[in-house]
Motif scaffolding. Structure first.
Motif, PDB file in Angstrom:
ATOM      1  N   ARG A  46      35.292   8.172 -28.012  1.00  0.00           N
ATOM      2  CA  ARG A  46      34.973   7.667 -29.352  1.00  0.00           C
ATOM      3  C   ARG A  46      36.130   7.889 -30.321  1.00  0.00           C
ATOM      4  O   ARG A  46      36.359   7.080 -31.213  1.00  0.00           O
ATOM      5  N   HIS A  47      36.870   8.962 -30.117  1.00  0.00           N
ATOM      6  CA  HIS A  47      38.082   9.181 -30.906  1.00  0.00           C
ATOM      7  C   HIS A  47      39.066   8.034 -30.640  1.00  0.00           C
ATOM      8  O   HIS A  47      39.651   7.486 -31.578  1.00  0.00           O
ATOM      9  N   GLY A  48      39.223   7.680 -29.373  1.00  0.00           N
ATOM     10  CA  GLY A  48      40.090   6.565 -29.015  1.00  0.00           C
ATOM     11  C   GLY A  48      39.630   5.260 -29.632  1.00  0.00           C
ATOM     12  O   GLY A  48      40.439   4.440 -30.073  1.00  0.00           O
ATOM     13  N   LEU A  49      38.322   5.067 -29.697  1.00  0.00           N
ATOM     14  CA  LEU A  49      37.779   3.871 -30.327  1.00  0.00           C
ATOM     15  C   LEU A  49      38.145   3.836 -31.811  1.00  0.00           C
ATOM     16  O   LEU A  49      38.550   2.786 -32.326  1.00  0.00           O
ATOM     17  N   LEU A  50      38.011   4.966 -32.495  1.00  0.00           N
ATOM     18  CA  LEU A  50      38.355   4.998 -33.921  1.00  0.00           C
ATOM     19  C   LEU A  50      39.833   4.669 -34.132  1.00  0.00           C
ATOM     20  O   LEU A  50      40.203   3.975 -35.074  1.00  0.00           O
ATOM     21  N   TRP A  51      40.671   5.161 -33.234  1.00  0.00           N
ATOM     22  CA  TRP A  51      42.102   4.855 -33.317  1.00  0.00           C
ATOM     23  C   TRP A  51      42.318   3.353 -33.130  1.00  0.00           C
ATOM     24  O   TRP A  51      43.024   2.706 -33.910  1.00  0.00           O
ATOM     25  N   ASP A  92      25.857   3.362 -30.507  1.00  0.00           N
ATOM     26  CA  ASP A  92      25.582   2.033 -31.056  1.00  0.00           C
ATOM     27  C   ASP A  92      26.609   1.660 -32.118  1.00  0.00           C
ATOM     28  O   ASP A  92      27.096   0.528 -32.155  1.00  0.00           O
ATOM     29  N   VAL A  93      26.948   2.599 -32.972  1.00  0.00           N
ATOM     30  CA  VAL A  93      27.954   2.358 -34.008  1.00  0.00           C
ATOM     31  C   VAL A  93      29.307   2.084 -33.360  1.00  0.00           C
ATOM     32  O   VAL A  93      30.055   1.207 -33.803  1.00  0.00           O
ATOM     33  N   ALA A  94      29.613   2.820 -32.289  1.00  0.00           N
ATOM     34  CA  ALA A  94      30.883   2.614 -31.591  1.00  0.00           C
ATOM     35  C   ALA A  94      30.992   1.178 -31.078  1.00  0.00           C
ATOM     36  O   ALA A  94      32.041   0.538 -31.213  1.00  0.00           O
ATOM     37  N   PHE A  95      29.912   0.650 -30.516  1.00  0.00           N
ATOM     38  CA  PHE A  95      29.941  -0.732 -30.035  1.00  0.00           C
ATOM     39  C   PHE A  95      30.101  -1.716 -31.191  1.00  0.00           C
ATOM     40  O   PHE A  95      30.791  -2.727 -31.061  1.00  0.00           O
TER      41      PHE A  95
END
Length: 117
Positions: A46-51, A92-95
Motif C-alpha cells: 500500500r505504501h508502494g501504491l501511494l507512491w 477498497d480505498v487502495a483500489f
C-alpha cells in the motif's frame, strides 16, 4: 515476498517509463493481499501504491507529504521506519486510488472502467 516483488515490479516499470505496466502489476499485488495475514506485506504494498498514485496523478494521498519508494522496498524484510509508521489505507480505498491513477494516464489500461463497473 512474491507479492512484494509485484509491487517492486510496478515501481521499476513506472521508472522505466511504462506506467501502464505499473498499474497492472500494482493491481496484481493488491489483488493478492487478501490471501495473506495483514502485516508487513500489506503495509509496503500500500505504501508502494501511494507512491505510484502520487507519481502518476501529482496528488498526495494517505496523509503523507512525500512518499519515498526505493528500489526493492516492498520485498525488503526490514522496511524503513517511515514505512513501518505509515498508516495503512483500506484495501477498497487502495483500489480506488489505483483506478484514479489509471484514469490519469494518457493511455489508460482500462482497469479503472472494469473496477468502477
Amino acid at each position: 515476498m512474491a507479492i512484494g516483488l509485484l509491487a517492486d515490479t510496478a515501481h521499476a516499470a513506472y521508472c522505466a517509463g511504462r506506467p501502464e505496466i505499473a498499474i497492472v502489476k500494482m493491481r496484481d499485488a493488491l489483488s493478492a493481499l487478501p490471501g495473506i495475514d495483514p502485516a508487513h506485506c500489506h503495509r509496503v504494498v500500500r505504501h508502494g501504491l501511494l507512491w505510484l498514485y502520487r507519481e502518476i496523478t501529482g496528488t498526495k494521498a494517505g496523509g503523507q507529504e512525500e512518499v519515498i519508494y526505493s528500489p526493492g522496498c516492498a520485498s525488503n524484510t526490514e522496511p524503513l521506519e517511515a514505512i513501518r509508521e505509515h498508516p495503512v489505507v483500506a484495501l477498497d480505498v487502495a483500489f480506488y486510488l489505483l483506478a484514479d491513477a489509471d484514469e490519469a494516464l494518457a493511455a489508460p489500461t482500462g482497469f479503472y472502467r472494469d473496477f468502477r463497473d
